[in-house]
Design a protein around this motif. Structure first.
Motif, mmCIF file in Angstrom:
data_model
loop_
_atom_site.group_PDB
_atom_site.id
_atom_site.type_symbol
_atom_site.label_atom_id
_atom_site.label_comp_id
_atom_site.label_asym_id
_atom_site.label_seq_id
_atom_site.Cartn_x
_atom_site.Cartn_y
_atom_site.Cartn_z
ATOM 1 N N PHE A 1 0.846 -1.185 0.000
ATOM 2 C CA PHE A 1 0.000 0.000 0.000
ATOM 3 C C PHE A 1 0.889 1.245 0.000
ATOM 4 C CE2 PHE A 1 -2.910 -3.222 1.277
ATOM 5 C CZ PHE A 1 -4.166 -2.779 0.896
ATOM 6 N N LEU A 2 0.588 2.180 -0.897
ATOM 7 C CA LEU A 2 1.423 3.367 -1.085
ATOM 8 C C LEU A 2 0.613 4.641 -0.939
ATOM 9 C CD1 LEU A 2 3.141 2.352 -4.469
ATOM 10 C CD2 LEU A 2 3.969 1.832 -2.183
ATOM 11 N N ARG A 3 1.233 5.661 -0.376
ATOM 12 C CA ARG A 3 0.713 7.029 -0.478
ATOM 13 C C ARG A 3 1.675 7.777 -1.396
ATOM 14 N NH1 ARG A 3 -1.589 11.810 2.032
ATOM 15 N NH2 ARG A 3 -1.145 13.378 0.458
ATOM 16 N N ILE A 4 1.159 8.285 -2.515
ATOM 17 C CA ILE A 4 1.993 9.045 -3.445
ATOM 18 C C ILE A 4 1.933 10.519 -3.037
ATOM 19 C CG2 ILE A 4 2.406 9.663 -5.857
ATOM 20 C CD1 ILE A 4 1.053 7.091 -6.688
ATOM 21 N N TYR A 5 3.078 11.077 -2.683
ATOM 22 C CA TYR A 5 3.149 12.470 -2.240
ATOM 23 C C TYR A 5 3.420 13.436 -3.390
ATOM 24 C CZ TYR A 5 3.016 11.020 2.629
ATOM 25 O OH TYR A 5 2.610 10.504 3.831
ATOM 26 N N SER A 6 4.189 12.999 -4.375
ATOM 27 C CA SER A 6 4.500 13.873 -5.506
ATOM 28 C C SER A 6 4.760 13.025 -6.745
ATOM 29 C CB SER A 6 5.728 14.740 -5.198
ATOM 30 O OG SER A 6 6.874 13.937 -4.965
ATOM 31 N N GLY A 7 4.587 13.652 -7.928
ATOM 32 C CA GLY A 7 4.839 12.936 -9.172
ATOM 33 C C GLY A 7 3.721 11.977 -9.511
ATOM 34 N N LYS A 8 4.023 11.013 -10.365
ATOM 35 C CA LYS A 8 3.036 10.014 -10.761
ATOM 36 C C LYS A 8 3.715 8.678 -11.012
ATOM 37 C CE LYS A 8 3.092 11.764 -15.532
ATOM 38 N NZ LYS A 8 2.272 12.343 -16.608
ATOM 39 N N MET A 9 2.904 7.636 -11.088
ATOM 40 C CA MET A 9 3.410 6.279 -11.208
ATOM 41 C C MET A 9 2.510 5.509 -12.170
ATOM 42 S SD MET A 9 3.750 3.613 -8.015
ATOM 43 C CE MET A 9 4.928 4.619 -7.120
ATOM 44 N N LYS A 10 3.112 4.750 -13.076
ATOM 45 C CA LYS A 10 2.345 3.981 -14.047
ATOM 46 C C LYS A 10 2.690 2.495 -13.941
ATOM 47 C CE LYS A 10 2.184 7.668 -17.537
ATOM 48 N NZ LYS A 10 2.578 8.047 -18.924
ATOM 49 N N THR A 11 1.740 1.675 -14.372
ATOM 50 C CA THR A 11 2.005 0.239 -14.468
ATOM 51 C C THR A 11 3.204 0.009 -15.395
ATOM 52 O OG1 THR A 11 -0.326 -0.279 -14.158
ATOM 53 C CG2 THR A 11 1.047 -1.980 -15.157
ATOM 54 N N GLY A 12 4.146 -0.809 -14.936
ATOM 55 C CA GLY A 12 5.341 -1.094 -15.735
ATOM 56 C C GLY A 12 6.518 -0.192 -15.431
ATOM 57 N N ASP A 13 6.292 0.878 -14.654
ATOM 58 C CA ASP A 13 7.392 1.790 -14.308
ATOM 59 C C ASP A 13 8.436 1.084 -13.442
ATOM 60 O OD1 ASP A 13 6.344 3.887 -15.662
ATOM 61 O OD2 ASP A 13 5.750 5.070 -13.914
ATOM 62 N N THR A 14 9.685 1.541 -13.572
ATOM 63 C CA THR A 14 10.749 1.122 -12.654
ATOM 64 C C THR A 14 10.993 2.269 -11.681
ATOM 65 O OG1 THR A 14 11.800 -0.318 -14.286
ATOM 66 C CG2 THR A 14 13.152 0.417 -12.443
ATOM 67 N N VAL A 15 10.890 1.981 -10.383
ATOM 68 C CA VAL A 15 11.083 3.006 -9.355
ATOM 69 C C VAL A 15 12.286 2.633 -8.497
ATOM 70 C CG1 VAL A 15 8.650 3.660 -9.323
ATOM 71 C CG2 VAL A 15 9.466 1.851 -7.790
ATOM 72 N N TYR A 16 12.762 3.612 -7.725
ATOM 73 C CA TYR A 16 13.963 3.422 -6.909
ATOM 74 C C TYR A 16 13.584 3.412 -5.429
ATOM 75 C CZ TYR A 16 18.689 4.289 -5.067
ATOM 76 O OH TYR A 16 19.887 4.199 -4.390
ATOM 77 N N ASN A 17 13.989 2.375 -4.710
ATOM 78 C CA ASN A 17 13.786 2.293 -3.265
ATOM 79 C C ASN A 17 15.015 2.903 -2.596
ATOM 80 O OD1 ASN A 17 13.835 1.389 -0.521
ATOM 81 N ND2 ASN A 17 12.402 -0.257 -1.041
#
Length: 706
Positions: free
Chosen positions: A327-343
């Protein structure tokens, strides 16, 4: 109805309260009136849609914080319904961390209760604006004015009453809106719970309503100086202006709008939804989230889709159908299915497999999420609770959550030895979901030890192991989570010197250990002058000290806490020194500090509140004293007495049954962790002797088996 409203028309809210104040029923009504559910589920019948775990429906309580999305007046409302039982306080904590506003539900009969204070303080810590809903106005003994007074006195808030009731207790039939000065009457037909009609204020209430509105304006004059002259001169203030002032005051945490109702009887829910839209903030109206970039410099992330991505993982869940959910709360920007994100915590990349909007255990797949959204992601393999997901090109780490330390533990036994690996895997999943739960293997006995926040917490987890993971598991008697610390400052040396053929091992450290106030944990610092201990070994010394604290102290093997250790000097060898050697030296130095520092055993002390008829007051107070407890306060509420005390956890096992017996089932109590306190030496010695007997018994059993 706009299904994709702007961020200005988004509300991320939580519903918090004391257990049994009616949070889940209120949420069910909200879902019904916003069209998410077509029929009303009842907690009493075990059919509340938000309480979807078997244990939740059987017990009539909320255990996990369920998430859902609904729409009202073209606004999107993301709701998290949190537990009220103190054993599940981590669920409230992690929800408040990601919410912009809160609806605090109070029972009109029970008013402000212990867990009400706990969740209120949690919201205060995160600066979350609040709206209060006084529920159960139809119940015998309902007193909304006393509840408002307790919100002011016990929670140190500025409650602003927006309604007065039409009728009391079982004659409660509607509300007077003090802003618009109109009445709202509800249908008495249970087949038409959504029907209500506006009308003039009943003549018998006109004067009371005028005075209540005058009181409302006087309170808001403390929030907005522009109202002072109008109030003094008796100038009529229109509803829109009052609503704007109330909104600004609520968002600034200067006041708390108070609404009335009976969720179970379908009264007052629509005005509560209006209040969520009117007074609680959008993601743009709260303070922007602040994180640290890789250089340790603070960085602000504004809630905009054009800003770099920043999102917080606030909960993990293993779903039967969707698999591993984060479960995520997105604070800024946007996120799409298939995106690569950085932990940024783990320093690794993650791929977003799917994005889901959640309604309890139901889900709706979406292609994109943006700032302000609360969603679930599928496909994150390494992310855990509290991790930050961001753009790799502009990394940031958001502030983590406060995770309480467990105060109780028990041994788990599987009936089939072949299930040991299954148990380990199941506990790994459960502890990932719930950071307040810990699992470990005891080095001496080989037993699996489960630690949590209370007896109910451990009971629920054991049931989940049986139901969700199909394990035949038994639980031992609950045990107190004792701790150990020192009582005086000492200077010690840790030496680890070994010589064997080739490279040896050489590390000498000089440490200063000193006690810290309760709740401080372990603090490690360095104050080495010159190069007696090279900097590359400083962290290794700290790691050795931390590992030794976790393994346990010298008196009874309990984890060490509330201690500051400073590395002040030492020596090294150019060839034989290593990180491992200095880690071992730090560990040995810590053991020496515990021996010289007059170490003591600490026991958890619980804050207990008992609500009892006055006939049993003496019996209840004598019983608390017999449990080594101290009475902190006693308050009279008519013929009901409220006793607050501090009692060692070791004396509280089975108290629920004992209290029912002493008061013929008429008293109730709540309990939460308060602090750690030194265990009296006589009892400490008894505890040590008992641990020695258990050790010998286990040793004898091993020899017999051999």
């Amino acid at each position: 109805m706009a299904k994709n409203p702007s961020i200005d028309k988004t509300r991320n809210i939580g519903i918090i309260a004391h257990i049994d104040a009616g949070k889940t029923t209120t949420t069910e009504r909200i879902l019904y009136y916003t069209g998410v559910s077509q029929k009303i589920g009842e907690v009493q019948d075990g059919k509340a849609g938000k309480d979807w775990m078997d244990q939740e429906q059987e017990r009539g309580i909320t255990i996990t914080s369920a998430a859902t999305t609904c729409f009202w007046r073209e606004h999107r409302i993301n709701i998290i319904d949190t537990p009220g039982h103190v054993d599940f306080t981590i669920e409230v904590e992690r929800s408040l961390r990601v919410l912009d506003g809160v609806v605090a539900v109070f029972c009109a009969v029970g008013r402000v209760q212990p867990q009400s204070e706990t969740v209120w303080r949690q919201a205060e810590r995160y600066g979350v604006p609040r709206v209060a809903f006084i529920n159960k106005m139809d119940r015998q003994g309902a007193d909304y004015l006393k509840c408002v007074a307790e919100i002011r006195e016990r929670l140190l808030a500025r409650p602003v009453l927006l309604q007065i009731p039409i009728g009391q207790e079982d004659k409660f039939e509607g509300l007077v809106d003090l802003l618009e000065m109109k009445a709202l009457f509800y249908s008495k037909d249970p087949r038409q719970p959504h029907v209500s009609e506006e009308g003039p204020i009943p003549e018998s209430l006109v004067e009371e309503a005028r005075q209540a509105r005058k009181d409302l304006i006087e309170l808001l004059a403390d929030v907005d100086d522009s109202l002072v002259d109008d109030f003094v001169n008796g100038v009529e203030v229109d509803a829109l202006r009052l609503r704007n002032i109330l909104r600004a005051g609520t968002i600034a945490n200067k006041c708390v709008p108070v609404l009335l109702g009976s969720a179970f009887k379908n009264k007052g829910v629509q005005p509560l939804l209006d209040a969520v839209v009117d007074y609680l903030p959008s993601p743009k109206e709260v303070k922007p989230i602040v994180g640290l970039n890789p250089k340790g410099v603070e960085e602000i992330r504004v809630p905009s889709i054009d800003a770099p991505l920043s999102a917080l993982v606030f909960k993990l869940w293993n779903d039967t159908y969707a698999g591993h959910l984060a479960f995520l709360r997105i604070y800024s920007g946007k996120m799409k299915t298939g995106d690569t994100v950085y932990n940024s915590q783990k320093g690794s990349k993650e791929r977003i497999g799917r994005l889901l909007k959640m309604h309890a255990n139901k889900r709706e797949e979406i292609k994109e999420a943006e700032a302000g959204d609360i969603i679930a992601a599928v496909g994150l393999k390494n992310s855990t609770t509290g991790d930050t997901l961001c753009d790799e090109s502009q990394p940031v780490t958001l502030e983590n959550m406060v995770i309480p330390e467990p105060v109780i533990h028990t041994a788990l036994f599987v009936r089939n030895k072949d299930d040991m690996d299954k148990l380990a895997n199941a506990l790994a999943k459960l502890t990932a979901e719930d950071p307040s739960l810990r699992a470990r293997t005891d080095g001496e006995s080989g037993e699996t030890i489960l630690s949590g926040m209370g007896e109910l917490h451990l009971e629920i987890i054991t049931e989940r192991l049986k139901r969700d993971f199909k394990l035949q598991v038994d639980r031992g008697e609950p045990q107190v989570a004792y701790r150990e610390t020192i009582t005086r400052r000492v200077e010690v040396e840790g030496r680890h010197i070994r010589q064997s053929g080739g490279h040896g091992q050489y590390a000498v450290v000089q440490l200063v250990a000193e006690p810290l106030p309760p709740g401080s944990g372990i603090v490690y610092e360095t104050a080495v002058v010159g190069g007696t201990v090279p900097k590359e070994y400083h962290n290794s010394v700290g790691e050795g000290i931390g590992a030794a604290c976790a393994r346990g102290g010298v008196r009874c093997g309990f984890p060490v806490t509330d201690l500051k250790v400073t590395l002040v000097d030492g020596s090294y060898h150019e060839v034989d020194s290593s990180e491992m050697a200095f880690s071992i030296a730090g560990s040995l130095g810590l053991q020496e500090a515990l021996k010289k520092g007059s170490s003591v055993i600490l026991e958890p002390i619980m804050e207990v509140e008992i609500v009892t008829p006055e006939d049993y007051l003496g019996e209840v107070m004598r019983d608390i004293s017999s449990r080594r407890g101290q009475i902190v306060s006693q308050d009279s509420q008519g013929k009901i007495q409220v006793v607050k005390g501090e009692v060692p956890l070791a004396q509280m096992f089975g108290y629920s049954t004992e209290l029912r017996g002493r008061t013929q089932g008429r008293a109730v109590f709540t309990m939460q962790f308060g602090k750690y306190q030194v265990l009296p030496e006589g009892l400490a010695q008894e505890l040590i002797n008992e641990r020695e007997r258990q050790k010998e018994a286990r040793s004898g059993l091993k020899q017999v088996r051999h």
